[in-house]
Write a protein that holds these residues in place. Structure first.
Motif, mmCIF file in Angstrom:
data_model
loop_
_atom_site.group_PDB
_atom_site.id
_atom_site.type_symbol
_atom_site.label_atom_id
_atom_site.label_comp_id
_atom_site.label_asym_id
_atom_site.label_seq_id
_atom_site.Cartn_x
_atom_site.Cartn_y
_atom_site.Cartn_z
ATOM 1 N N PRO A 130 42.656 34.943 36.313
ATOM 2 C CA PRO A 130 42.051 33.671 35.942
ATOM 3 C C PRO A 130 40.823 33.788 35.040
ATOM 4 C CG PRO A 130 41.429 34.231 38.179
ATOM 5 C CD PRO A 130 42.416 35.269 37.713
ATOM 6 N N ASN A 131 40.246 34.979 34.907
ATOM 7 C CA ASN A 131 39.008 35.154 34.147
ATOM 8 C C ASN A 131 39.235 36.081 32.963
ATOM 9 O OD1 ASN A 131 37.377 33.594 36.031
ATOM 10 N ND2 ASN A 131 37.736 35.292 37.432
ATOM 11 N N ASP A 132 39.169 35.526 31.771
ATOM 12 C CA ASP A 132 39.417 36.279 30.544
ATOM 13 C C ASP A 132 38.490 37.486 30.456
ATOM 14 O OD1 ASP A 132 40.688 36.728 28.066
ATOM 15 O OD2 ASP A 132 38.986 35.820 27.019
ATOM 16 N N GLY A 133 39.069 38.635 30.162
ATOM 17 C CA GLY A 133 38.285 39.849 29.994
ATOM 18 C C GLY A 133 37.883 40.546 31.274
ATOM 19 N N TYR A 134 38.378 40.088 32.416
ATOM 20 C CA TYR A 134 37.991 40.679 33.693
ATOM 21 C C TYR A 134 38.946 41.804 34.058
ATOM 22 C CZ TYR A 134 35.766 40.695 38.286
ATOM 23 O OH TYR A 134 35.051 41.035 39.416
ATOM 24 N N GLY A 135 38.448 42.784 34.756
ATOM 25 C CA GLY A 135 39.252 43.911 35.200
ATOM 26 C C GLY A 135 38.363 44.933 35.866
ATOM 27 N N PHE A 136 38.785 46.187 35.830
ATOM 28 C CA PHE A 136 38.008 47.247 36.463
ATOM 29 C C PHE A 136 38.328 48.569 35.799
ATOM 30 C CE2 PHE A 136 42.032 47.414 38.603
ATOM 31 C CZ PHE A 136 42.220 48.732 38.997
ATOM 32 N N SER A 137 37.527 49.570 36.119
ATOM 33 C CA SER A 137 37.710 50.908 35.556
ATOM 34 C C SER A 137 37.613 51.949 36.659
ATOM 35 C CB SER A 137 36.632 51.199 34.507
ATOM 36 O OG SER A 137 36.704 50.277 33.458
ATOM 37 N N ASP A 176 45.292 51.801 42.941
ATOM 38 C CA ASP A 176 43.997 51.348 42.433
ATOM 39 C C ASP A 176 44.011 49.844 42.182
ATOM 40 O OD1 ASP A 176 43.012 53.930 42.548
ATOM 41 O OD2 ASP A 176 43.254 54.304 40.392
ATOM 42 N N ILE A 177 45.097 49.329 41.624
ATOM 43 C CA ILE A 177 45.204 47.893 41.360
ATOM 44 C C ILE A 177 45.235 47.107 42.667
ATOM 45 C CG2 ILE A 177 46.743 46.094 40.472
ATOM 46 C CD1 ILE A 177 47.439 48.109 38.181
ATOM 47 N N ARG A 178 45.980 47.589 43.642
ATOM 48 C CA ARG A 178 46.024 46.892 44.943
ATOM 49 C C ARG A 178 44.653 46.876 45.612
ATOM 50 N NH1 ARG A 178 51.987 48.632 46.480
ATOM 51 N NH2 ARG A 178 52.999 46.716 45.764
ATOM 52 N N ASP A 179 43.916 47.963 45.502
ATOM 53 C CA ASP A 179 42.557 47.994 46.046
ATOM 54 C C ASP A 179 41.685 46.939 45.354
ATOM 55 O OD1 ASP A 179 43.120 50.005 47.849
ATOM 56 O OD2 ASP A 179 42.212 51.598 46.620
ATOM 57 N N PHE A 180 41.797 46.839 44.042
ATOM 58 C CA PHE A 180 41.037 45.839 43.289
ATOM 59 C C PHE A 180 41.422 44.432 43.721
ATOM 60 C CE2 PHE A 180 41.155 42.969 39.581
ATOM 61 C CZ PHE A 180 39.802 42.884 39.288
ATOM 62 N N LEU A 181 42.717 44.155 43.758
ATOM 63 C CA LEU A 181 43.180 42.808 44.110
ATOM 64 C C LEU A 181 42.797 42.425 45.537
ATOM 65 C CD1 LEU A 181 46.717 42.811 42.434
ATOM 66 C CD2 LEU A 181 44.665 41.566 41.677
ATOM 67 N N ALA A 182 42.728 43.389 46.430
ATOM 68 C CA ALA A 182 42.353 43.107 47.820
ATOM 69 C C ALA A 182 40.916 42.599 47.921
ATOM 70 C CB ALA A 182 42.519 44.357 48.681
ATOM 71 N N GLY A 183 40.084 42.929 46.945
ATOM 72 C CA GLY A 183 38.694 42.497 46.967
ATOM 73 C C GLY A 183 38.413 41.216 46.211
ATOM 74 N N ILE A 184 39.439 40.610 45.635
ATOM 75 C CA ILE A 184 39.246 39.403 44.826
ATOM 76 C C ILE A 184 39.105 38.171 45.715
ATOM 77 C CG2 ILE A 184 40.381 37.862 43.162
ATOM 78 C CD1 ILE A 184 39.256 40.375 41.876
ATOM 79 N N TYR A 206 36.980 36.516 41.097
ATOM 80 C CA TYR A 206 36.111 37.673 40.905
ATOM 81 C C TYR A 206 36.040 38.462 42.208
ATOM 82 C CZ TYR A 206 34.430 35.526 36.593
ATOM 83 O OH TYR A 206 34.347 34.982 35.337
ATOM 84 N N LEU A 207 35.604 39.724 42.095
ATOM 85 C CA LEU A 207 35.392 40.524 43.299
ATOM 86 C C LEU A 207 34.376 39.847 44.188
ATOM 87 C CD1 LEU A 207 35.251 44.153 41.878
ATOM 88 C CD2 LEU A 207 37.013 43.200 43.376
#
Length: 103
Positions: free
Chosen positions: A62-69, A85-93, A99-100
């Motif tokens: 939903p947020n343009d330019g958002y992601g993680f490294s 790694d993606i599942r870990d990120f999505l679990a914190g949204i 957003y996290l």
């Protein structure tokens, strides 16, 4: 003599590092879709002074330019590791903001 945290020089301008040109080289690793969410994946080559890193741009989010490294990657990164790694990120949204969320 105490220091002044606010600059008095009117020519001083704050610029976040994201405003500077990115001079690093990247390798496009394609896209990955996990649990219905799509991420563009690219590797920044570290060269002699930086560690390699993988950047995940959340293109369906939903947020343009958002992601993680992730930093400190060496060699090939497996698809299984990318998915984890993606599942870990999505679990914190936070679903309300996209957003996290921090406890």
């Amino acid at each position: 003599m105490p220091s002044d945290p606010e600059p008095t020089d009117e020519r001083w301008v704050y610029a976040p590092t994201s405003a500077f040109p990115d001079v690093h080289s990247y390798t496009d690793l394609g896209s990955v879709t996990v649990d219905g969410e799509t991420f563009a994946v690219r590797r920044r080559d570290g060269g002699s002074t930086h560690l390699d890193s993988i950047h995940y741009d959340w293109i369906s989010g939903p947020n343009d330019g958002y992601g993680f490294s992730t930093v400190g990657i060496s060699g090939h990164i497996s698809r299984e590791r990318q998915i984890a790694d993606i599942r870990d990120f999505l679990a914190g949204i936070d679903p309300a903001t996209g957003y996290l969320s921090y406890p």
